[in-house]
Design a protein around this motif. Structure first.
Motif, mmCIF file in Angstrom:
data_model
loop_
_atom_site.group_PDB
_atom_site.id
_atom_site.type_symbol
_atom_site.label_atom_id
_atom_site.label_comp_id
_atom_site.label_asym_id
_atom_site.label_seq_id
_atom_site.Cartn_x
_atom_site.Cartn_y
_atom_site.Cartn_z
ATOM 1 N N PHE A 139 0.824 -1.209 0.000
ATOM 2 C CA PHE A 139 0.000 0.000 0.000
ATOM 3 C C PHE A 139 0.860 1.263 0.000
ATOM 4 C CE2 PHE A 139 -2.298 3.356 2.314
ATOM 5 C CZ PHE A 139 -3.404 3.477 1.486
ATOM 6 N N ILE A 140 1.869 1.293 0.875
ATOM 7 C CA ILE A 140 2.716 2.486 0.977
ATOM 8 C C ILE A 140 3.516 2.686 -0.311
ATOM 9 C CG2 ILE A 140 4.691 3.473 2.193
ATOM 10 C CD1 ILE A 140 3.603 2.187 4.749
ATOM 11 N N GLU A 141 3.884 1.593 -0.962
ATOM 12 C CA GLU A 141 4.610 1.695 -2.227
ATOM 13 C C GLU A 141 3.716 2.272 -3.331
ATOM 14 O OE1 GLU A 141 7.397 -1.440 -4.429
ATOM 15 O OE2 GLU A 141 5.282 -1.965 -4.580
ATOM 16 N N ALA A 142 2.420 1.948 -3.293
ATOM 17 C CA ALA A 142 1.518 2.328 -4.381
ATOM 18 C C ALA A 142 0.845 3.675 -4.164
ATOM 19 C CB ALA A 142 0.448 1.246 -4.566
ATOM 20 N N VAL A 143 0.572 4.043 -2.910
ATOM 21 C CA VAL A 143 -0.274 5.215 -2.660
ATOM 22 C C VAL A 143 0.329 6.533 -3.165
ATOM 23 C CG1 VAL A 143 0.537 5.757 -0.307
ATOM 24 C CG2 VAL A 143 -1.848 6.202 -0.947
ATOM 25 N N PRO A 144 1.646 6.740 -3.139
ATOM 26 C CA PRO A 144 2.152 8.006 -3.707
ATOM 27 C C PRO A 144 1.856 8.135 -5.195
ATOM 28 C CG PRO A 144 3.826 6.963 -2.328
ATOM 29 C CD PRO A 144 2.749 5.961 -2.539
ATOM 30 N N PHE A 145 1.892 7.014 -5.903
ATOM 31 C CA PHE A 145 1.630 7.067 -7.341
ATOM 32 C C PHE A 145 0.152 7.271 -7.623
ATOM 33 C CE2 PHE A 145 5.519 4.642 -6.735
ATOM 34 C CZ PHE A 145 6.391 5.320 -7.595
ATOM 35 N N LEU A 146 -0.708 6.706 -6.783
ATOM 36 C CA LEU A 146 -2.138 6.990 -6.912
ATOM 37 C C LEU A 146 -2.402 8.466 -6.656
ATOM 38 C CD1 LEU A 146 -5.094 6.194 -7.253
ATOM 39 C CD2 LEU A 146 -5.130 5.573 -4.825
ATOM 40 N N LEU A 147 -1.714 9.025 -5.672
ATOM 41 C CA LEU A 147 -1.871 10.449 -5.373
ATOM 42 C C LEU A 147 -1.422 11.308 -6.552
ATOM 43 C CD1 LEU A 147 -2.543 12.710 -3.387
ATOM 44 C CD2 LEU A 147 -0.220 12.491 -2.458
ATOM 45 N N PRO B 173 3.652 10.622 -16.746
ATOM 46 C CA PRO B 173 4.380 9.488 -16.171
ATOM 47 C C PRO B 173 3.722 8.961 -14.902
ATOM 48 C CG PRO B 173 5.516 11.538 -15.680
ATOM 49 C CD PRO B 173 4.357 11.907 -16.563
ATOM 50 N N VAL B 174 2.800 8.032 -15.058
ATOM 51 C CA VAL B 174 2.086 7.452 -13.923
ATOM 52 C C VAL B 174 2.235 5.941 -13.956
ATOM 53 C CG1 VAL B 174 0.398 9.296 -13.635
ATOM 54 C CG2 VAL B 174 -0.038 7.499 -15.302
ATOM 55 N N CYS B 175 2.079 5.292 -12.804
ATOM 56 C CA CYS B 175 2.168 3.837 -12.744
ATOM 57 C C CYS B 175 0.763 3.255 -12.841
ATOM 58 C CB CYS B 175 2.873 3.394 -11.468
ATOM 59 S SG CYS B 175 1.846 3.495 -9.990
ATOM 60 N N GLU B 176 0.634 1.930 -12.578
ATOM 61 C CA GLU B 176 -0.650 1.264 -12.763
ATOM 62 C C GLU B 176 -1.718 1.758 -11.790
ATOM 63 O OE1 GLU B 176 1.967 -1.534 -10.266
ATOM 64 O OE2 GLU B 176 2.197 -0.156 -11.948
ATOM 65 N N CYS B 177 -1.317 2.368 -10.694
ATOM 66 C CA CYS B 177 -2.303 2.891 -9.744
ATOM 67 C C CYS B 177 -2.809 4.268 -10.168
ATOM 68 C CB CYS B 177 -1.694 2.979 -8.354
ATOM 69 S SG CYS B 177 -1.164 1.396 -7.691
ATOM 70 N N GLY B 178 -1.911 5.100 -10.643
ATOM 71 C CA GLY B 178 -2.304 6.456 -11.000
ATOM 72 C C GLY B 178 -2.879 6.604 -12.386
ATOM 73 N N ASN C 86 7.377 5.231 -19.086
ATOM 74 C CA ASN C 86 7.717 6.498 -18.446
ATOM 75 C C ASN C 86 9.175 6.453 -18.003
ATOM 76 O OD1 ASN C 86 7.916 6.047 -15.354
ATOM 77 N ND2 ASN C 86 5.981 5.031 -15.868
ATOM 78 N N PRO C 87 9.821 7.587 -17.861
ATOM 79 C CA PRO C 87 11.274 7.616 -17.617
ATOM 80 C C PRO C 87 11.715 6.885 -16.361
ATOM 81 C CG PRO C 87 10.465 9.796 -18.265
ATOM 82 C CD PRO C 87 9.259 8.944 -18.053
ATOM 83 N N ILE C 88 10.894 6.894 -15.313
ATOM 84 C CA ILE C 88 11.291 6.249 -14.054
ATOM 85 C C ILE C 88 11.447 4.750 -14.238
ATOM 86 C CG2 ILE C 88 10.619 5.829 -11.663
ATOM 87 C CD1 ILE C 88 9.126 8.487 -11.712
ATOM 88 N N VAL C 89 10.478 4.123 -14.908
ATOM 89 C CA VAL C 89 10.525 2.674 -15.096
ATOM 90 C C VAL C 89 11.599 2.297 -16.111
ATOM 91 C CG1 VAL C 89 9.154 0.637 -15.670
ATOM 92 C CG2 VAL C 89 8.070 2.564 -14.516
ATOM 93 N N PHE C 90 11.783 3.120 -17.130
ATOM 94 C CA PHE C 90 12.902 2.896 -18.044
ATOM 95 C C PHE C 90 14.222 2.821 -17.262
ATOM 96 C CE2 PHE C 90 10.523 4.877 -21.798
ATOM 97 C CZ PHE C 90 10.289 3.644 -22.378
ATOM 98 N N ALA C 91 14.405 3.787 -16.367
ATOM 99 C CA ALA C 91 15.656 3.861 -15.610
ATOM 100 C C ALA C 91 15.819 2.656 -14.694
ATOM 101 C CB ALA C 91 15.696 5.160 -14.800
ATOM 102 N N SER C 92 14.753 2.261 -13.986
ATOM 103 C CA SER C 92 14.860 1.129 -13.057
ATOM 104 C C SER C 92 15.133 -0.171 -13.809
ATOM 105 C CB SER C 92 13.577 1.003 -12.232
ATOM 106 O OG SER C 92 12.466 0.669 -13.045
#
Length: 342
Positions: free
Chosen positions: A56-64, A105-110, A139-145
């Motif tokens: 939850f804590i990993e996902a909630v910032p991206f949902l926000l 640039p959003v993840c699956e939650c956002g 998105n650039p973040i996932v490309f980098a990781s």
């Protein structure tokens, strides 16, 4: 008399009742399984809580971030601005949708609340579906990781190509055969309309518009947040009670290894920003096709995103959004294994 008042009182919304029942079922199943196995209930609950909070804590910032982006789109982006640059063909729209992740640039939650707002602004169905499926990776973040975990090679290139290919195929199929008016659930469309009426002009000043965007983003955050909570709880429940060793024994062979890694991606519900480092731990155990399928399918569909889909889309569309990416990623992973002689 108070009788009239009682008669007109609104009943508890069905969605809220279903949500409470599902949450209670998850908790009851966890307690029952721990008691049946003879485990220490306190220790089991601690493990479950730790894993739930981790997800939850990993996902909630991206949902926000996605919810705030949704509010900004609703307030500042005009329908004409979007329609002016849209590709004319379904295939072109689908290809353009895969590139929208570079802009949002959003993840699956956002990505879910952002996609819903873009649909309301006139985004074509095929373009929105492609964005929904591809944006968590594009998105650039996932490309980098992914680059940090695997370097510039077959896994990174394969993940990018497979993500784009699956997103374009699914988007084109849904865009061709589905009626755009039947995609969004009526309740979600109604909620958006009420929000829009509440802030019809977004305010005359920049400050008022920003305040309006924050309010709209907050509404989206709390609406999607309940599905994120339930999805995180289900993922934590499965991580706690499904033995990993027994699952690993199933991941042998060019087909079963891909199938297992896709199921694992769905169950673990790891955010796309960090899933590369989890996949790295399976490199010496599973085939290359299985690793690429894990990295492509997981960001598209997992427990969290599936439940969030149900809060926005009709059930038939949700079924397509789960099954089509699953089958296409499975087929692609098996073909990669065959090509590499696994």
């Amino acid at each position: 008399m108070r009788i009239d008042h009682l008669k007109t009182a609104s009943p508890l919304p069905l969605k809220r009742v279903i949500f409470v029942l599902l949450a209670a079922s998850v908790l009851s199943a966890a307690i029952y399984q721990a008691l049946r196995a003879g485990d220490d209930l306190y220790l089991t609950a601690s493990v479950f809580a730790t894993r739930f909070l981790g997800i939850f804590i990993e996902a909630v910032p991206f949902l926000l971030m996605g919810s705030l982006t949704s509010g900004l789109i609703e307030t500042f982006v005009k329908t004409d601005d979007i329609l002016r640059f849209l590709p004319r063909s379904r295939l072109g729209a689908a290809l353009g949708g895969t590139a929208l992740g570079l802009i949002f640039p959003v993840c699956e939650c956002g990505v879910v609340p952002v996609t819903r707002r873009l649909f309301r602004k006139g985004l074509p169905l095929s373009m929105g579906v492609a964005f929904l499926l591809a944006a968590p990776f594009m998105n650039p973040i996932v490309f980098a990781s992914t680059y940090i975990a695997f370097g510039f090679g077959g896994v990174l290139i394969g993940r990018a190509l497979l993500t784009v290919l699956v997103a374009v195929i699914v988007a084109t199929v849904i865009g061709t055969f589905a009626d755009p008016r039947e995609v969004l659930k009526p309740t979600s469309a109604k909620a958006d309309e009420e929000t829009c009426h509440h802030h019809p002009h977004g305010g005359p000043s920049l400050r008022a518009k920003l305040f309006s965007a924050m309010q709209i983003g907050a509404d989206d955050f709390f609406e999607m947040g309940r599905f994120l909570i339930l999805g995180s709880a289900l993922a934590a429940l499965l991580q706690t009670f499904v033995p990993q060793d027994s699952l690993l024994a199933l991941g042998a062979g060019p087909v079963m290894s891909v199938l297992f890694m896709q199921i694992l991606a769905f169950l673990l519900s790891v955010c796309s920003t960090v899933d590369s480092f989890l996949a790295l731990a399976f490199v010496n155990t599973f085939s290359t096709g299985a690793i690429i399928s894990f990295l492509s399918f997981g960001p598209m569909v997992d427990i969290k995103s599936t439940l969030m889909f149900t809060g926005v889309f009709r059930r038939k569309i949700v079924l397509y959004l789960v099954l089509l990416p699953f089958v296409l990623n499975l087929l692609a992973g098996v073909l990669i294994n065959v090509a590499l002689g696994y």
